[in-house]
Each structure stands twice: as structure tokens, then as C-alpha cells.
Scaffold this active site. Structure first.
Site, PDB file in Angstrom:
ATOM      1  N   GLY A   1       0.819  -1.206   0.000  1.00 20.16           N
ATOM      2  CA  GLY A   1       0.000   0.000   0.000  1.00 20.16           C
ATOM      3  C   GLY A   1       0.853   1.256   0.000  1.00 20.16           C
ATOM      4  CB  CYS A   2       0.173   4.658  -1.215  1.00 24.39           C
ATOM      5  SG  CYS A   2      -1.471   4.913  -0.538  1.00 24.39           S
ATOM      6  CE1 TYR A   3      -1.414   8.282   4.006  1.00 24.07           C
ATOM      7  CE2 TYR A   3      -3.193   6.795   3.446  1.00 24.07           C
ATOM      8  CZ  TYR A   3      -2.734   8.075   3.657  1.00 24.07           C
ATOM      9  OH  TYR A   3      -3.583   9.132   3.519  1.00 24.07           O
TER      10      TYR A   3
ATOM     11  CB  ALA B   1       5.284   6.608   2.800  1.00 19.95           C
TER      12      ALA B   1
END
Lengths: 392, 392, 392, 392
Positions: free
Chosen positions: D189-191, D194
Site C-alpha cells: 500500500g502507498c502509506y 512510505a
């Protein structure tokens, strides 16, 4: 403000009314005129609620919603929002006792269904949709125009003739109230309001060449309503200034018809609308030729004549103004939240540049609807409106 | 810029050049043409650096900066940025050995000081400022025009006559290189590029009435440069679509002069510029009447004729396109980051709506400057440019 | 700032005052308390003018500006702005007759120069800068703290002891007015206001573990003031959420000092500030552990106890709220334009998530300054403030 | 996901692969690996198409869409987009001949239906949804976790065990290809991307106290996908920084599980996600305590050790950097469009502030998916990715 012969432009005497003592109209504990609102969840509806909750002579008694679960205070942080009950639209008729006027902040299709029901109960209707705006011609011609510009079959072309179009301050006097029969006000479109406020005075006084009009209008996204559409997503709109319905926007026939009605001049402008990556506000750039012998001073005089005593407009020439003053005059943020129209112009040889700015949700919708309410109720035109301001 | 005889508009033969095998121009380990850049810290300058660092035939040897402390990699995350040394502008002449061309991404005043110094060393100059764009008339008339539109006393009116204006693809062939004397290219303004790309083909082929032109242009804020000015603060710009220099923008005389040069037609358009709450991109709305007997199909033909073989343009009629396709065609984000011009038009009776979109920093500045570099170097016009795209 | 005996935190009795009949305070034709404003051109200054022009008991008699050419109406479209004269700061003393209080919406350096001059004339000062906020310690320690956090040599460490810090509603009672000697109020910083409104009640009632505090705050750009700085340009800020002064923001010592003063608890939080691509509003995310045995219900009780009767706050648990209700509660737009603080929290095991939202220019500056004016004048704390709302 | 013996974390040997001569991988006229894409109309899907169209070793042979009318070139202006045919999803199997891998840029529900069909044809799948990310525990526990965090009944808990989670560069080596059986990659996932890029190195080397982690993450709106939802409208999002799913975001269990897998450390962070009024980019603020005796220099060393040879990351201490350099380092625009992760940190006593920035659509989706493709195909990890940059 008679222009001409027969009393050609017989508009509402807002000057007389406005001269009335505003101080009589401090908001009382229980204002005497009760009103109701359909479509409060939409952006125009919320603005109406915001304004009506503070209007000195209006008492927002109810919101109607299809969805019984709607609560105004869920959307509006303003004091009083939690006091407004929600009624189901299907029970509309049973909640109209004692209501002076119902505001319809609904899509045209809904307005067409609701307005007759409310009028039949002897209650005035102020409709913010396009459902009753195009009135010229025979019933058949009206139906054809609605088909062309709105894409639907208008079910009540005869009702169109009864609707009083309300581009305040050019609007005709409000129809006399008749027992058992409500009055129907058709509130102008947002782009149409911005454009006509700037052009009618110039055309009426023959300051500009009507054949030369080019209008490039830009609007904040709230004008498109609270509609879950892909092209209105933040990810799509941000970074854009997107032309749409080029030469085909449904406000164009409205502009042509009511400019003719209120100025006696027929126009056929080029007309483009854009979606800005901005939330609120419309700026219409209006480009035209001055009529032979006319100067920007004549524009100033035309506005002065049209708007004497009208509290909800500011206009000025940009000529000679400092860059700072020009920036302030032409700032959208300065007009957003207010009920005013800001009109600024500049001559260049035989041409005239005119910019007309409004908040699409106030002068372009809810604010003008309240002007129309004031007009129906013989109240000062700016009551509940003059003090509105946004944040900078 | 001969407005000539048989082959009426004798522009650069980019078609022939473009036909050359692009595959010869894969970026070599050390491209042979060395270039330098003044003003890299500005927005156009950074774009130039971004493009040149990947250009197959250009080798960005140095940035010049007043402030010796400037480091390109502080501003540009791109690979290679940390390899470009910074030299002091005062030592300019001592760093020009082996340099083919210097890009000046500087204010006009700086360009006026720097260009003669560089040209005198036999190095070509591509100037992105307005310093050399207005060339018509006698030296005295040129000085007067600069005073009127730019507000400064032009110190070198005779140099204006030597500058080759580079609205690619209409530009005249590059001047022949002369030993010991650099060639001077004047790169067009951002608004001027957007407008002329759309209008020159239509005027050249007499598709539209030149007297009817109205231009309403809107630009992202990067067009104003990296200038710490109060009116460019986020707090000021956000929420606005602000007209400025109404009828007085300094790109207007440039548009008039070079439209005449490249189409043979004199125009005197209404012209407004707006600051958008958008970072990058220009969209110019161009409104005009079709010439008698002309149709939108003639517009299509005019663009086809003008842009045959030119890789950096897309154009089409909006007529009959779906709403989705129209939104995509007219999207600023779609052109931002690319070196292209997007032109889309729609007829309505005897009128023509034209929209011209560019990235103000690419086609409106750095990209066209690199087109001009390719032109000077007899390289394919789109070299290092065709593959540029932004993010959606 | 007595951290006292039985009634542990002896704060201003806003409850008693607020109970007073608000209806006594309808805006009179000429309100009796005259005030003046320095720094009206800044964003906080304009907000002060906006609020004071409608305050029922304040009469904005003058703006002071270095530049005599300043005209409030050039910046503020609100009614009455054109009636406020501008005086030169150098003639300050000669315009203070009859003035009750002067608002300083000025940089700290200017406040340090102006406040003593005004106080010496027996006029109260409400200072919005950081000049008088750090008061702990000996004069030498105060000077050292200003050097560390603000980067300047504080010229009047003894004046710091006289300033009454005004985090309403925790502020101590206003000092008694003394003949010939004005009272000095230090208005809190914007981030400090957002944070302390959320944390003081929780710390005072020992609901959370003071050692666990992490604060991630985000602000609109107007918090940086109308300052022509490169990093505040639209082109720079748009698209960002930029951390700055990480762990080093000058509001940190203010938070620590006044949290201790008003809760008796020492904290040492991690603290980050971000610049949003948003014009107005602060949201502080506050992350901490619940004290042993405490639950979110204790947070609710702590806020209820702290804010009973205080009209400018809303707080609630997010637990069990619908997604719509959560979005509305945590919406910046909903608080922007208002003078309120919105506090919402959610427990998760032994942790507590708290969000505190304010308009940085209202509760974070001008609105709280007017709360402090009301406090000095023994007026209801929310007078002229409770009805403020922005646009959605 | 061996959490192993001597060489503790047995991740993919991207270093060895990356050392391979990149020059072998100039984009050929017809790259040999054919791939296909489902969900190209979404934001991640378009990014995949953008990257794959230029990848030196990938040949985007087809897009699959439910709606046969989809045309990639309607959405993507990039060269080559018009050459990619669209096939109907229902005919998926008949178009897989010669395809090496299919990218699923689809909602989890669609991925769950499509992945088995593709794998059964012996074709590799790189799934960008959350469908295969939570793998810990027994099949029943997996089902329960999906019910809790994603709100659906996972139909294939056994397939979860086969999926290789691809947080490059910590990912395990790609499974060996088996005849007739495709390999399944679950893209993070994107979060989660990061966060884990910043935390895994610090936890693995015991630089920070795992119990102290607080994560405040903010994302551009494109992370929510092209979904016509009311809360994602421009009118709603603009002006906000809106916390959502506080402590309940579905990326939280993914972060916990895969941080444990790749660092051997269990964490239980506070975790908040915000919707920014920004189109693209994620910035995660990560707040924690340094482990006893550790300093920011140990953070630097941990990143150096983890990322040696990995081309898609930049990291540095903010300590001592100028304000300009800090602004550049922490700029979202600087990372948007690139496939990199930017990690910057600063110590303050015993605490560590860490900021991790990615483009949610690149490292947070499409870019990492292509890293995983490179991993499956034994190509250099950064192939087709290192040169990606956005516009500033």
C-alpha cells in the site's frame, strides 16, 4: 426606473422600499414570516439556510428532504442550525400551514414536481433551478427550447408564463398575492446573474454595440453542485481552468431572453464557461465595442442610473487605478461570501473590457433568492444581505 | 522573416530536418554541443536545465549566476544536476570557450547587458526575455515601443534588427553562422506563443475575420517567475482568477508584430491576461468570426497545412467529441510538462471558438528555446522534446 | 498567573461575565469604547478590523501605519472600512486621547518599540506578536530564551513580567487598571492556541501521560503573514505539505511555559509545524497515552469541566460517529472564519488521538485578541465573536 | 519471508542485479517481455501505463477493461498510448498467450476474482490492491483480519500464503517460476510503503525505541482513486487537511506485519492518515525516541546499510542544512513523478523526527509494481524507473 414609453422597463421599486427604515428590521426573537427550504444539503441550499437563519424577518421553520435522516446541523456549524426540523418531502403539503414561501434549491426535475404542489396550497415558491427560466414564445416553442438546452421534456409550459423571473434589481414588481394561489419566482442562473448585472445597464443605455459581445466566464466548482461526478473530483479539477459546454451552456438562452426583456436589445454573444480550480465565485470577462460616440464615462453613467439606491452592487472604472486597487477590485475572494455584484470596466479605444464578479452561491443563487423573498414580502431589498461578507 | 513572393512564408524547413533519422540522435555519453545557461534558478531556467540534461546533442557545461553559491542540484532533483558547475556572471567571457550557445533565462535588463558580451565572443545567444522581441519600425520607434510596453529605455535598438524571432515552427531559417560573431535568437513570450500557434494558421489562410479577434488568456503563476512579490503569495493567489494588465500586457505588441510577419495580416485584438490559482499552464480562449464562406473544416485544413510534419502540436475540432474527450482535450494538466501546443476549436454559426493550451514554462519558454537551439544547430526540431510529459 | 490554592487555577471568571445579558450589547450607533489598531494591512490586522467594525462595544477610531498612504478600505470590502482614518505611527501619542486599547498586529520588533510608548500614555495594549510571551525565569534567562527561540536580543525583559498572557479561557483575571499606566496583554501564538486549548484540560485533570505527547500541527499560509518571501509564493507552496522549523518552532517554549502555568504539569512534546497549500486554518494532531486507568470519557469530562459556559469551543468524541459526522467535525473549512476551537478525540486502547482546529487568524490571532479586549473591559467573552462564521 | 540466520534478512539481491550494465537495457524496438494491465483507467493504472510504455524491457501488449469502449489514449497523452489495444475482462484468458505478467490495478474484490484465473494460465500477477497483503496467522485468522480491516470475507485465505509481498528493496527473492503456475506478487500500500521505507532500517538496526512510534501521514487525493464520491469533490477537499480512519486505516496491519517480517521487531504505532488538498504525494511524519545510546548518526548508518546500491532512495539528516535545503528536501513536488523515496531526519535530544516522502502513485503503487516486475524478471531494480521525474 421607467425607460421610455409605455413604462417599458417596469421594474420593482427597490429604491422606495430600500429607503424604508432598515432599523425597523432588527432580527426579532421570532420573525413573523415563516419559510421552508427544499434541498438544504446542496451548496445553494446550505447558503440559503445560512442567510435565512440570520434574516431579520424570516423564520426558517423547516427543511424538506427525501432522506428523513438529514440534519441541517450536520452540515452547517452556524447557530440555530440544530433548531430546524427536517420533514419528508412526501409529506410536504401537511407542513405548509403558516409558511409564507418555500425555497426550492433542487434540480429542475424536482422543482417541476414540487412547485405546483406548493403553489396549490397558496404558498409562494422561489425556485433556484432552471425549470421556469425560459418563457419566450408559444408553449410549443418553450417545450422545444427546454428540449434543446436542458435536454428534458418540460411538463408544464403554461406554468412558465406565470413565473416571475427575478434578476433583481431589474425584475418586474412582484405579482399581487392572490388568495389560495401562491406566486412563483424563477431565480436566475449564476452565470446569467453575473452577465446580466453587467450588460443590461450598458445595453439599455445603448453604450455598447450589442453585436460585438464576447463573454468568457469562469466559475468555482460549487456551481456544479454537490454531485458525485468523476469530472468534479479534486484530483481532476485541481490544476485546471477547463472550458465546458462551449457555446452551448443552458444559461445562454436565459441571458438572451432576459437581457431583451430588461433592455429591449437583442444579443447573440459568444459565450464560454470554465471550471476553475477554485471553490466559489464567478468572474465573467465581457468584451465588446463601444457604440459610436460612446466612452467609458457613459458606462459609468449607465451603471449609476441603473443602480441608484441599490445596495448590492459596486462598480467602477479601472482607468487610472493603481495595480493594487485593480487587484482588489478584480479579486474573487473579495466578493465571495457577500451578496454583491462587483463590476469593473476599462475602455481601450473603441472597445470596452468589463468584468463582473459574484459569489455563484449568493448573488448567483441563495442571495438573489432572498432578494426575491424581500421583493415578495415588500421588505428592503438588501435585508439580511448587505452585511454578508466572506473571509479574505 | 521574408513575407515574400511565391513561397509566401519562408519559414524554417523543420519538415526536412525532422524527417532526418531521429535514431541518429540517441544521447551519447558526451554530446558534442556544449551549452551554458544564465538564470538557472528561475522557473524557466530550471526547465531549461531539466531539458538540456537529457538532450541527446547538448551538453550543459555551466550555469552562470551572480551568486556564486548557487548549486543547480539544490533546486533540481534530476540526475546530472550535481555535475553542472556554477560560474560567476562577471567572469562570463572566460568560460565561453567551446560553448555553442548560451541560454539567457534572465530579466530583459540582464539580457540586454549580457547578450552583446556573449555575441562578441562568437557564441550564439538564445534569449528568453522580452529584450529583443519588438523589432518593427525605425530605431527611434523601437525605443518608443519599449518605453510604452516595457517601461524602460532600450539601450540597443540596432541589436533588435539582428535578433531572429523564434516562434517555431513559423520562424525564418536560422541566420548563417559568421566567424567571430554569435547569432541572437529572441524566444517568444509565453502568452504570445499560445496565441500565435493558434491564430497564425487561421489568419494566413484567411479562415477568420482578423477584426473580430478577442483573446482571454489565463496563466499559471510560474509565468510570473520566482519573484518575491506580495501579489504572488499563496495567500493572495489561491481562490482567484485575476485579470491583470487588461489590454496592456507587453505580449500584445509582440503578438501583433509577429502575427503580421508570419501571416501577412494585421490584427488588433482585445487581449486580457489572468493569473490562475494553478502552478503551470496557459489556456488562451480565442473568439472570432469566421471569414465569409469559411467553416470549421477550413480551420482544420489551415492547421494541417501549417503543422504538417511538426511533432510538437495537437489540434482537433471539438465538434461531436464526447464530454470526456472534450475534457481531456482542453485539460491543462495534459499539456503541462510537455513541449506541445494543444489547439482545439469549435464552430457555432459564423463564429469560431479556439482554445490554445501550452505549458508556459515549456512551449512558452524553455521548450521553445530548445526548439530554437535545434534550429540553430540544424537538428530535428523536436529533439529532446517530443518525449517530455508531465504527471496527470 | 497564580497556580494557586483551593480553586487551583484561578482563571478569569468568563462564566459570570458571559451569563450577563448579551442583549444589553446590541451594537449602538456609537459604541463607547474607542480602540485603535497598528498593522492593519497584515492578515491578522485585517481580521481585527473585520471583527472590530461590527463589535457592539468597540469603536475602531484609527489605524496606524508607517505608510500614511494606507487606506483600510483598499483591503477590506466591509461596510465601515472607509470610515477609519489612518494616522502615522510616528504621531502615535498624539492620537491616543480617548482610546481604551490599542491592538498591535505587528512584528515582535515593532511591538517592542510601540508597546512602552502606548502604555506610558495610560492606554491598554493587546499585542499579537511574540514579543511578550516568554516570561519564565530571571530577566537574564528571559533574554537568553528570546535569543534562542526568536533570534533577537529582547530589550525589555522587565516588561515581560508585567504582560498578562491571554490564552482565554485559562487566562488570569485582567490586571486592575491603574491611572496613567496601561495594561499589557500578550496574545498567544496561533499554534500555541490550537495546542493548549486541547491539552490544558487533559493535563490539568491528569487524563494523559505528559511524557508521551507528540504534536504534528499544520497551518494555512496566512499564518506566515503578508510577507513577500520566495518560499511563500503560490508556485512554491501549491502541492506541498511542508514541515518547517522541525522541533524548533518558537511556539514550543510558549506552549511548555503556559501549559505548566495553567495545568501545573511540565511537558516536553515532540512538535512539528507544516505549511499547507491552504489559505487559512490550523489543525494540530495531538498523540498521547492515556494515564493509567483513564478513558476517553475522562477526556470528555475534562473538556466539560474546563469549558463549561465558554461559548467559543466545540468538542466531542469521534467514537461511534458516522464517517460524514467525522469529516464535518474535522473539517478546517468549518472552523475557518469562526472564533471557535474545535476539539475532537478518539481513544484506541491506552492511546488518545486528539485533533484541535482553529482559524489561525481568529482564535489564533484576532479573535482571541478581541476575547482579551472583552476581558479587559469586563464584557462577555464572546461579544462580537460568537456569530462569526466563514463560508463553506 | 525468511527472517533468518547469519545473513539475517535474506532480501532480494538487487545490488548484484543493479550492478549489471544498465546500458544493455536501452529500449529496443520491440522489448521482449510482454505484459498486460487491468484497471488502466484508474490513477495507478495510468501511471503503470505511463511507465511501461517507456520501460526498456516491457512491451505493454493489452489493457483489459470491463467496458470495451475504454481507450488508453483518451486518458494518456503519451506517445504509444494509442497503440495499446483494449480487451474485455471476460475474455481475459484468451489474451494471455505470450504475456509474462499481468498488473492488476484493480479494487481488492476484482483482484481476488482475477488473480486465480491468470495464475492458472501460468502467467505472473502483480497485484496492486490490498487483496493479498495480510498473510500472518492461520487461514481463519487471516479471514478474520480481512473482515476487521477491509470489511470483506476473504475468499482465498490459502492463496495469501503464496503471495510474495513486494516492499522492494526488502522483499524476499522472487519465487522460482514453475511451469504452468504463475507467481503472485502483492504490491504494498502507498502509506505502508512510505512508512516502511523509513522505519525498517531503523528498527532492524535497533536505532529507535519501537514502542514510541507515532506516525502522522498525509496523502494527495489521487490515493483515493478515481472514485465518484462526494467527499472527494474539489468543493469538499479544497482548503482541508482532513484526518480519516483515525487509528483504523487498513494499511496499519500491513505495516505491523511486514515491519516485523523485515526487521524482526514488533511495533504498534499510533497511525493517522490525512487527505490533503494536493493531487499527488504522501508525506509521513514519523516521531519516535532513539534507543538508549543511539544518535542520529546511527540512523544515517542504518539507512546506508539498508540502501547501499539501491538507486530509488535519497536520505539525509536535516541537521545543519540551510532553510532552503530543508525546504527542498521535504518538498512533495520534488518527489512527485519520481519512483524514489525521500527520507530525512533530525534528532532532538533523545528523539528522532523522520519524514518519508513518496509519490503515492509511483513508489506507492505503479513504480513499486514495476520494481517487482524487474525483480520477477531478474532485471535491474531501477530499470525504467530511475529516470522518472515530475515537474516542479
Amino acid at each position: 426606473m421607467a425607460v421610455g414609453n409605455g413604462n417599458k422597463f417596469d421594474s420593482w421599486e427597490f429604491r422606495r422600499i430600500y429607503a424604508a427604515d432598515m432599523h425597523k428590521h432588527e432580527r426579532a426573537a421570532s420573525p413573523t414570516r415563516s419559510v421552508a427550504l427544499v434541498g438544504a444539503r446542496g451548496y445553494s441550499g446550505l447558503e440559503l439556510a445560512r442567510i435565512l437563519l440570520r434574516h431579520p424577518e424570516a423564520n426558517l421553520k423547516a427543511c424538506f428532504a427525501t432522506d428523513g435522516a438529514f440534519r441541517l446541523a450536520d452540515y452547517l456549524p452556524h447557530a440555530g442550525a440544530d433548531q430546524v426540523p427536517t420533514c419528508a418531502v412526501k409529506d410536504l403539503e401537511s407542513h405548509l400551514d403558516g409558511i409564507s414561501a418555500v425555497f426550492l434549491a433542487t434540480p429542475a426535475e424536482a422543482s417541476l414536481e414540487l412547485a405546483p404542489r406548493i403553489l396549490a396550497k397558496g404558498v409562494d415558491v422561489i425556485d433556484l433551478s432552471g425549470a421556469f427560466r425560459l418563457q419566450e414564445g408559444t408553449p410549443a416553442e418553450r417545450v422545444a427550447r427546454y428540449q434543446k438546452w436542458y435536454g428534458f421534456e418540460h411538463p408544464a409550459p403554461e406554468l412558465l408564463a406565470q413565473a416571475s423571473f427575478g434578476i433583481v434589481p431589474f425584475a418586474a414588481p412582484a405579482p399581487q398575492a392572490q388568495p389560495g394561489r401562491g406566486r412563483l419566482i424563477s431565480n436566475p442562473g449564476c452565470y446569467a446573474s453575473a452577465v446580466m448585472m453587467a450588460t443590461i445597464p450598458l445595453l439599455r443605455d445603448a453604450v455598447i454595440d450589442p453585436q460585438s459581445l464576447v463573454i468568457d466566464a469562469k466559475s468555482g466548482t460549487s456551481g456544479a453542485g454537490r454531485k458525485a461526478a468523476e469530472n468534479l473530483l479534486f484530483t481532476e479539477v485541481e490544476g485546471e481552468c477547463l472550458p465546458y459546454r462551449v457555446g452551448r451552456h443552458q444559461h445562454l438562452p436565459e441571458i438572451i431572453e432576459w437581457t431583451r426583456a430588461h433592455s429591449g436589445v437583442s444579443i447573440d454573444p459568444m459565450f464560454t464557461t470554465h471550471l476553475l480550480s477554485v471553490r466559489r465565485g464567478i468572474i465573467a470577462g465581457i468584451y465588446c465595442k463601444l457604440a459610436p460616440g460612446k466612452t467609458p464615462a457613459d458606462a459609468q453613467a449607465a451603471y449609476a442610473r441603473a443602480y441608484e439606491g441599490y445596495p448590492l452592487v459596486r462598480y467602477s472604472s479601472l482607468e487610472g487605478a493603481s495595480a493594487l486597487a485593480q487587484n482588489q477590485a478584480l479579486s474573487l475572494k473579495r466578493v465571495v461570501g457577500s451578496a454583491r455584484t462587483h463590476i469593473h470596466f476599462q475602455g481601450a479605444g473603441d472597445r470596452l473590457y468589463v468584468f463582473s464578479l459574484i459569489d455563484n452561491l449568493v448573488k448567483g443563487a441563495a442571495g438573489q433568492a432572498v432578494e426575491n423573498f424581500n421583493r415578495l414580502q415588500d421588505l428592503p431589498v438588501g435585508l439580511g444581505l448587505t452585511e454578508l461578507e466572506g473571509v479574505l
